[in-house]
Design an enzyme around this catalytic site. Structure first.
Site, PDB file in Angstrom:
ATOM      1  N   HIS A  97      61.643  28.465   3.318  1.00 26.35           N
ATOM      2  CA  HIS A  97      61.882  27.553   2.095  1.00 26.35           C
ATOM      3  C   HIS A  97      63.220  27.557   1.727  1.00 26.35           C
ATOM      4  O   HIS A  97      63.574  28.821   1.393  1.00 26.35           O
ATOM      5  CB  HIS A  97      60.749  27.951   1.481  1.00 26.35           C
ATOM      6  CG  HIS A  97      60.695  27.101   0.200  1.00 26.35           C
ATOM      7  ND1 HIS A  97      61.289  26.919  -0.873  1.00 26.35           N
ATOM      8  CD2 HIS A  97      59.522  26.153  -0.078  1.00 26.35           C
ATOM      9  CE1 HIS A  97      61.069  26.057  -1.867  1.00 26.35           C
ATOM     10  NE2 HIS A  97      59.772  25.561  -1.288  1.00 26.35           N
ATOM     11  N   CYS A 156      62.283  21.303   1.380  1.00 27.77           N
ATOM     12  CA  CYS A 156      61.856  20.871  -0.083  1.00 27.77           C
ATOM     13  C   CYS A 156      62.943  20.255  -0.504  1.00 27.77           C
ATOM     14  O   CYS A 156      63.892  20.396  -0.794  1.00 27.77           O
ATOM     15  CB  CYS A 156      61.654  22.125  -0.521  1.00 27.77           C
ATOM     16  SG  CYS A 156      61.040  21.953  -2.286  1.00 27.77           S
ATOM     17  N   HIS A 158      57.978  19.387   1.873  1.00 25.44           N
ATOM     18  CA  HIS A 158      57.544  19.470   0.661  1.00 25.44           C
ATOM     19  C   HIS A 158      58.282  18.261  -0.077  1.00 25.44           C
ATOM     20  O   HIS A 158      59.611  18.441  -0.275  1.00 25.44           O
ATOM     21  CB  HIS A 158      58.015  20.820  -0.141  1.00 25.44           C
ATOM     22  CG  HIS A 158      57.540  22.092   0.235  1.00 25.44           C
ATOM     23  ND1 HIS A 158      57.687  23.296  -0.418  1.00 25.44           N
ATOM     24  CD2 HIS A 158      56.576  22.008   1.160  1.00 25.44           C
ATOM     25  CE1 HIS A 158      56.715  24.177   0.199  1.00 25.44           C
ATOM     26  NE2 HIS A 158      55.955  23.612   1.315  1.00 25.44           N
ATOM     27  N   ASP A 186      54.305  17.803  -3.664  1.00 24.13           N
ATOM     28  CA  ASP A 186      54.842  19.213  -4.173  1.00 24.13           C
ATOM     29  C   ASP A 186      54.474  19.036  -5.729  1.00 24.13           C
ATOM     30  O   ASP A 186      53.785  18.156  -5.997  1.00 24.13           O
ATOM     31  CB  ASP A 186      56.261  19.225  -3.850  1.00 24.13           C
ATOM     32  CG  ASP A 186      56.496  20.661  -3.884  1.00 24.13           C
ATOM     33  OD1 ASP A 186      55.744  21.452  -4.481  1.00 24.13           O
ATOM     34  OD2 ASP A 186      57.681  21.273  -3.529  1.00 24.13           O
ATOM     35  N   HIS A 187      55.323  19.711  -6.493  1.00 23.81           N
ATOM     36  CA  HIS A 187      54.661  19.744  -8.005  1.00 23.81           C
ATOM     37  C   HIS A 187      54.547  18.552  -8.555  1.00 23.81           C
ATOM     38  O   HIS A 187      55.305  17.510  -8.202  1.00 23.81           O
ATOM     39  CB  HIS A 187      56.059  20.606  -8.649  1.00 23.81           C
ATOM     40  CG  HIS A 187      56.524  21.910  -8.034  1.00 23.81           C
ATOM     41  ND1 HIS A 187      57.639  22.205  -8.576  1.00 23.81           N
ATOM     42  CD2 HIS A 187      55.988  22.617  -7.109  1.00 23.81           C
ATOM     43  CE1 HIS A 187      57.747  23.441  -7.935  1.00 23.81           C
ATOM     44  NE2 HIS A 187      56.699  23.629  -7.039  1.00 23.81           N
ATOM     45  N   TYR A 204      51.064  22.478 -10.263  1.00 22.69           N
ATOM     46  CA  TYR A 204      50.248  22.566  -9.143  1.00 22.69           C
ATOM     47  C   TYR A 204      48.539  21.963  -9.496  1.00 22.69           C
ATOM     48  O   TYR A 204      47.616  22.649  -9.289  1.00 22.69           O
ATOM     49  CB  TYR A 204      49.706  23.878  -8.464  1.00 22.69           C
ATOM     50  CG  TYR A 204      51.095  24.301  -7.547  1.00 22.69           C
ATOM     51  CD1 TYR A 204      51.006  23.601  -6.423  1.00 22.69           C
ATOM     52  CD2 TYR A 204      52.105  24.804  -7.931  1.00 22.69           C
ATOM     53  CE1 TYR A 204      51.896  23.943  -5.359  1.00 22.69           C
ATOM     54  CE2 TYR A 204      53.129  25.246  -7.004  1.00 22.69           C
ATOM     55  CZ  TYR A 204      53.043  24.328  -5.906  1.00 22.69           C
ATOM     56  OH  TYR A 204      54.156  24.667  -4.859  1.00 22.69           O
TER      57      TYR A 204
HETATM   58  C1  DNO Z   1      56.910  26.484  -5.422  1.00 23.78           C
HETATM   59  C2  DNO Z   1      57.004  26.674  -3.923  1.00 23.78           C
HETATM   60  C3  DNO Z   1      57.655  28.201  -3.752  1.00 23.78           C
HETATM   61  C4  DNO Z   1      57.210  28.303  -2.153  1.00 23.78           C
HETATM   62  C5  DNO Z   1      57.840  29.681  -1.732  1.00 23.78           C
HETATM   63  C6  DNO Z   1      57.922  29.692  -0.465  1.00 23.78           C
HETATM   64  O1  DNO Z   1      56.354  25.690  -5.783  1.00 23.78           O
HETATM   65  O2  DNO Z   1      57.533  25.838  -3.303  1.00 23.78           O
HETATM   66  O3  DNO Z   1      57.014  28.986  -4.333  1.00 23.78           O
HETATM   67  O4  DNO Z   1      55.951  28.472  -1.934  1.00 23.78           O
HETATM   68  O5  DNO Z   1      59.290  29.828  -2.102  1.00 23.78           O
HETATM   69  O6  DNO Z   1      58.062  30.985   0.344  1.00 23.78           O
END
Ligand code: DNO
Length: 347
Positions: free
Chosen positions: A198, A236, A263, A308-309, A322
Site C-alpha cells: 500500500h 490507492c 482502493h 475507500d474512505h 469506514y
Molecule cells: C486506511 C487504509 C490503510 C491501509 C494500510 C495497508 O484507510 O488504507 O490503513 O489499510 O496502510 O497496510
C-alpha cells in the site's frame, strides 16, 4: 474485476448483512485484528473468519493488512524470526484461499490526518489533512489520537521507537524492504498469493520519518527490488493522489499488470500538502475517477477494487472513513464507471 468492501470484524458497526445488500458486492477485505503484530495468525481463526464471510455469500480473497513489525522496517538483527512468522502467515492465508495480501512499509504511523470531522457545506463530515497542523504536533508528546496513530504504543515505547528511527534514512528503509521482500516473495509465490504494498498516506515523509512508497519513480524502484508477479501493488488513489506530483492514470497504465488491489476514492487538494476527503465522483474532488477506472480497465485489470474512505452522511457515526453509506454510494458509482468504460470499449 471484483468489487469488495472492507470489514473490521465483529466489532464493526457495519455488518456483513448490510454489506451483502450493496449491488454486485462480491467479497470482503478483512484481517485478524487482535493477534499482536509479528505473531502468527492461528489457522482456526482464519478458517472461522472465512466461514463467517462465506456464510453470507461473500468471498474472502483479500487480506488488509498483515502488518509488518517495526523491527523489520528498522532492520534489527532479531527481525529474522518476525520475517519467518510473516512468511508463515502468507502460507496459511494462501492455504485458506486468500489471493491478495495488502501491507505497508510506513515507519511507525499508518495513514495520517489532522482533522477527523471536517465539516462540509452539505452537512456531512469527512477526514482532512493539513501539513502545517500535522507538523506542529510532537508525536512523542501529543495526546491527540489520529487514525494512523497506533494506540497500542505506550508513550515511552513510542518515544523509544522514534529514537530508533533517527538513524534510518530513506536508503536504509529501501534496504530493509528489499531484505523483507527477498524472504516473503518466494513464500508468496509458493502459496499462490500476490503481495500488494500500500502506498504511504500521505505520500511524503512526516515527523522526520522516511516514507518511500510515494511516487512513480519509487513505485518503479519498488517493483524492481524483487522482480516477480507475486510482488505487486495496492493502488490507492487517495494516498498517491494527495501528491499533486502524481499522474494517476499514467501510473496505472505503467504499472497495470502489477496492480492487484485498487482502493478508489477521491480527494480535493486544498493546498500543496493539504487535502480533504470527498465523495467518490470526479466532480466532487480533484481526481478524475473516470480516467482512473478507464486506465485500470484498459490495463486488463482483473483483480480487486474497493471503495475507500467515505464521508459520514445521513447522521451515521462510526469508524472514521469506514461508515456504510458513503462507501456503498462509492461502490455503486465505481461499478457504474466500470460498466460504462467496458461498454464503450467494446463498441
Ligand atoms: C486506511 C487504509 C490503510 C491501509 C494500510 C495497508 O484507510 O488504507 O490503513 O489499510 O496502510 O497496510
Amino acid at each position: 474485476m471484483k468489487m469488495t468492501f472492507r470489514w473490521y470484524g465483529d466489532s464493526d458497526p457495519v455488518t456483513l448483512e448490510k454489506i451483502r445488500q450493496i449491488p454486485l458486492m462480491s467479497g470482503i477485505v478483512s484481517a485478524i485484528y487482535d493477534v499482536p503484530v509479528g505473531e502468527v495468525w492461528p489457522e482456526d481463526r482464519i478458517a472461522a473468519l472465512k466461514q463467517k464471510i462465506n456464510d453470507k455469500g461473500l468471498a474472502f480473497e483479500v487480506v488488509e493488512s498483515v502488518p509488518v513489525h517495526e523491527k523489520i522496517k528498522l532492520g534489527t538483527p532479531d527481525s529474522d524470526v518476525l520475517i519467518e512468522n510473516y512468511c508463515e502467515n502468507v502460507r496459511r492465508l494462501g492455504k485458506a484461499g486468500v489471493k491478495v495480501i495488502c501491507y505497508n512499509f510506513m515507519p511507525v504511523f499508518d495513514w495520517l490526518r489532522s482533522e477527523l470531522e471536517h465539516q462540509n457545506a452539505d452537512g456531512s463530515n469527512s477526514l482532512a489533512y493539513d501539513d502545517a497542523t500535522v507538523l506542529s504536533l510532537n508525536p512523542a508528546e501529543s495526546e491527540l489520537s489520529l487514525p494512523g496513530w497506533d494506540e497500542s504504543y505506550g508513550k515511552e515505547e513510542l518515544k523509544d521507537l522514534l529514537k530508533q528511527y533517527e538513524t534510518v534514512t530513506e536508503e536504509t528503509l529501501w534496504a530493509n524492504l528489499k531484505r523483507f521482500l527477498s524472504k516473503i516473495i518466494p513464500a508468496a509465490e509458493e502459496a499462490g498469493v500476490r503481495m500488494a504494498i500500500h502506498p504511504d498516506d500521505p505520500p511524503w515523509g512526516i515527523f522526520g520519518l522516511p516514507r518511500i512508497i510515494t511516487n512513480e519513480a519509487n513505485l518503479e524502484r519498488f517493483l524492481t527490488l524483487y522482480d516477480s508477479e507475486a510482488n505487486g501493488l495496492s493502488f490507492c488513489t487517495g494516498s498517491l493522489g494527495a501528491g499533486i506530483f502524481n499522474d494517476l492514470p499514467k501510473m496505472i497504465r505503467k504499472f497495470g499488470s502489477r496492480i492487484y488491489f485498487a482502493h478508489l476514492r477521491n480527494i480535493k487538494h486544498t493546498g500543496e500538502r493539504c487535502f480533504e476527503e470527498t465523495a467518490h465522483p470526479s466532480n466532487c474532488g480533484s481526481l478524475d475517477m473516470y480516467e482512473i477506472v478507464k486506465a485500470l480497465y484498459e490495463s486488463g485489470f482483473d483483480y480487486y477494487i474497493r471503495p475507500d474512505h467515505g464521508r459520514m452522511i445521513w447522521g451515521e457515526t462510526g469508524r472514521y472513513g469506514y461508515g456504510l453509506y458513503d462507501r456503498a454510494l462509492g461502490a455503486v458509482y465505481l461499478l457504474g464507471l466500470w460498466e460504462a468504460v467496458s461498454k464503450n470499449t467494446e463498441q
